[in-house]
Scaffold this active site. Sequence first.
Site, PDB file in Angstrom:
ATOM      1  N   GLY A 217       0.816  -1.219   0.000  1.00 42.61           N
ATOM      2  CA  GLY A 217       0.000   0.000   0.000  1.00 42.61           C
ATOM      3  C   GLY A 217       0.837   1.250   0.000  1.00 42.61           C
ATOM      4  O   GLY A 217       1.475   1.596  -1.001  1.00 42.61           O
TER       5      GLY A 217
ATOM      6  N   LYS B   5       3.954 -10.479  -2.307  1.00 43.77           N
ATOM      7  CA  LYS B   5       4.647  -9.185  -2.388  1.00 43.77           C
ATOM      8  C   LYS B   5       6.141  -9.360  -2.701  1.00 43.77           C
ATOM      9  O   LYS B   5       6.698  -8.615  -3.515  1.00 43.77           O
ATOM     10  CB  LYS B   5       4.460  -8.414  -1.076  1.00 43.77           C
ATOM     11  CG  LYS B   5       3.027  -7.903  -0.917  1.00 43.77           C
ATOM     12  CD  LYS B   5       2.792  -7.388   0.497  1.00 43.77           C
ATOM     13  CE  LYS B   5       1.383  -6.853   0.674  1.00 43.77           C
ATOM     14  NZ  LYS B   5       1.025  -6.693   2.091  1.00 43.77           N
TER      15      LYS B   5
HETATM   16  N1  NAP Z   1      -7.510  -3.387   1.745  1.00 44.70           N
HETATM   17  C1  NAP Z   1      -6.296  -2.886   1.669  1.00 44.70           C
HETATM   18  O1  NAP Z   1      -5.832  -2.161   2.553  1.00 44.70           O
HETATM   19  C2  NAP Z   1      -5.444  -3.163   0.444  1.00 44.70           C
HETATM   20  C3  NAP Z   1      -4.116  -2.696   0.403  1.00 44.70           C
HETATM   21  C4  NAP Z   1      -3.354  -2.908  -0.759  1.00 44.70           C
HETATM   22  C5  NAP Z   1      -3.914  -3.623  -1.817  1.00 44.70           C
HETATM   23  N2  NAP Z   1      -5.206  -4.098  -1.717  1.00 44.70           N
HETATM   24  C6  NAP Z   1      -5.762  -4.823  -2.881  1.00 44.70           C
HETATM   25  O2  NAP Z   1      -6.719  -3.971  -3.509  1.00 44.70           O
HETATM   26  C7  NAP Z   1      -7.778  -4.763  -4.060  1.00 44.70           C
HETATM   27  C8  NAP Z   1      -9.119  -4.273  -3.486  1.00 44.70           C
HETATM   28  O3  NAP Z   1      -9.108  -4.457  -2.082  1.00 44.70           O
HETATM   29  P1  NAP Z   1     -10.415  -4.223  -1.206  1.00 44.70           P
HETATM   30  O4  NAP Z   1      -9.995  -4.331   0.199  1.00 44.70           O
HETATM   31  O5  NAP Z   1     -11.098  -2.982  -1.670  1.00 44.70           O
HETATM   32  O6  NAP Z   1     -11.306  -5.493  -1.644  1.00 44.70           O
HETATM   33  P2  NAP Z   1     -12.841  -5.754  -1.350  1.00 44.70           P
HETATM   34  O7  NAP Z   1     -13.307  -4.876  -0.226  1.00 44.70           O
HETATM   35  O8  NAP Z   1     -13.008  -7.226  -1.256  1.00 44.70           O
HETATM   36  O9  NAP Z   1     -13.598  -5.228  -2.688  1.00 44.70           O
HETATM   37  C9  NAP Z   1     -13.513  -5.881  -3.897  1.00 44.70           C
HETATM   38  C10 NAP Z   1     -14.458  -5.227  -4.887  1.00 44.70           C
HETATM   39  O10 NAP Z   1     -14.314  -5.879  -6.145  1.00 44.70           O
HETATM   40  C11 NAP Z   1     -15.602  -6.185  -6.650  1.00 44.70           C
HETATM   41  N3  NAP Z   1     -15.551  -7.294  -7.595  1.00 44.70           N
HETATM   42  C12 NAP Z   1     -15.293  -8.595  -7.346  1.00 44.70           C
HETATM   43  N4  NAP Z   1     -15.333  -9.298  -8.512  1.00 44.70           N
HETATM   44  C13 NAP Z   1     -15.627  -8.413  -9.486  1.00 44.70           C
HETATM   45  C14 NAP Z   1     -15.824  -8.515 -10.882  1.00 44.70           C
HETATM   46  N5  NAP Z   1     -15.730  -9.693 -11.521  1.00 44.70           N
HETATM   47  N6  NAP Z   1     -16.148  -7.395 -11.593  1.00 44.70           N
HETATM   48  C15 NAP Z   1     -16.279  -6.197 -10.964  1.00 44.70           C
HETATM   49  N7  NAP Z   1     -16.096  -6.040  -9.639  1.00 44.70           N
HETATM   50  C16 NAP Z   1     -15.772  -7.131  -8.910  1.00 44.70           C
HETATM   51  C17 NAP Z   1     -16.431  -6.490  -5.429  1.00 44.70           C
HETATM   52  O11 NAP Z   1     -17.797  -6.404  -5.764  1.00 44.70           O
HETATM   53  P3  NAP Z   1     -18.929  -7.100  -4.820  1.00 44.70           P
HETATM   54  O12 NAP Z   1     -18.939  -6.291  -3.566  1.00 44.70           O
HETATM   55  O13 NAP Z   1     -20.152  -6.956  -5.649  1.00 44.70           O
HETATM   56  O14 NAP Z   1     -18.460  -8.519  -4.629  1.00 44.70           O
HETATM   57  C18 NAP Z   1     -15.948  -5.358  -4.516  1.00 44.70           C
HETATM   58  O15 NAP Z   1     -16.622  -4.159  -4.848  1.00 44.70           O
HETATM   59  C19 NAP Z   1      -7.467  -6.219  -3.685  1.00 44.70           C
HETATM   60  O16 NAP Z   1      -6.865  -6.833  -4.789  1.00 44.70           O
HETATM   61  C20 NAP Z   1      -6.510  -6.092  -2.511  1.00 44.70           C
HETATM   62  O17 NAP Z   1      -5.631  -7.188  -2.415  1.00 44.70           O
HETATM   63  C21 NAP Z   1      -5.974  -3.880  -0.620  1.00 44.70           C
END
Ligand code: NAP
Length: 341
Positions: A153, A224
């Site tokens: 991040g 990572k």
């Molecule tokens: N959280 C962190 O602090 C952090 C830090 C660095 C990197 N990341 C990375 O950033 C990414 C997002 O993280 P997050 O925490 O925001 O994840 P999250 O809360 O699980 O959200 C994922 C989103 O993707 C959507 N989605 C899933 N499949 C999809 C598809 N086929 N088409 C369109 N939308 C789809 C989901 O929709 P629904 O709700 O409808 O299922 C949801 O809106 C991940 O890859 C994670 O590893 C996260």
Amino acid sequence: MRLALIGNGGVGKAFIQLLLDKSGLLLKEKMDVQVNYVLDSKGGIYNPAGIDLMRLTEFNHSGLPLSRFSGGGSDQITFNLLLANGGVDVLVELTPSNLLTGEPGITHIESALQMGWHVITGNKGPVMLAWHNLNRIASDKGVRLMVGCTTGGALPAINGGLIDLAGADILSIEGVLNGTTNFILEEMEEDRCTYEEALVKAQQAGIAETNPSQDVEGWDTAAKILILTNILMNESKLLQDVAVKGITALTPQDIREAANNGLKIKLVGRASFQDDQLIISVRPEALPPEHPLSHANGKNKAVRFVTDTLGELMITGGASGTRAAAAAILRDLLFIHRTGR
Ligand SMILES: NC(=O)c1ccc[n+]([C@@H]2O[C@H](COP(=O)([O-])OP(=O)(O)OC[C@H]3O[C@@H](n4cnc5c(N)ncnc54)[C@H](OP(=O)(O)O)[C@@H]3O)[C@@H](O)[C@H]2O)c1
């Protein structure tokens, strides 16, 4: 800049909020950012004139799917429609990280690059599994694939490596790359509690996810360190090339024994050469106080590079959580804007 955002979860929502909070900065940078599409897995919102982000932020508190958003929300708004319509400059890909297949991220990223759109992602799966292919497409199309959010991040590990270590051979990379496990290990040491008790504390503090297996079993760190190795050391290693051991088997006695010897246990991801062979590992290591990684405390992360011409460098600290991850996406957006492509 016309943006399409795929994924409206924790980071996607925080990114929309950040665009509002940083509107003054965007103005100063002469960045006219318009979000035309936001998609989740059940549909999305399309507005050719730009989605009202204030209304979207309010709507996001409702927990409803985007298709229910009045003023452009529909279950007919899909990624295929987005490709057919075109009219996007930057795709922000924030769907869940699938470390086995990289999907749906790989398809989203590859299709967007083929359309000649820049891509910014925090999604580790596609970058870990398909970086060289995706980056070649970006290069052929004259656009950027920015992945600064994928290796911790806020921690500027990958961009720091790509930009500021350019021209040097990176001889080794080692890092404390997962804030959740670092927090748990510190709790175990300071509160003298078991792994299970520390995990519950991390979950109660909103640091560990309900299903923390990717973090505590070491797979997040493995992804990572692989991304850093493949991109910065120009390797093509796979998850099966990494010896992975998480922190779940550590006992209070292990932590106490280390502390009695003046050592701190950290979950370390490491890529280094032994007898001309690149060895990549993730495992708990007992580090002495003179080791720089032993000072990455709490939720902090750190990465240390050893290079041939630039010496040894370490980057440490950084905020954690979805807002910090969104800020890492924003900094990549600014980079594209400032460099003109
Ligand atoms: N959280 C962190 O602090 C952090 C830090 C660095 C990197 N990341 C990375 O950033 C990414 C997002 O993280 P997050 O925490 O925001 O994840 P999250 O809360 O699980 O959200 C994922 C989103 O993707 C959507 N989605 C899933 N499949 C999809 C598809 N086929 N088409 C369109 N939308 C789809 C989901 O929709 P629904 O709700 O409808 O299922 C949801 O809106 C991940 O890859 C994670 O590893 C996260």
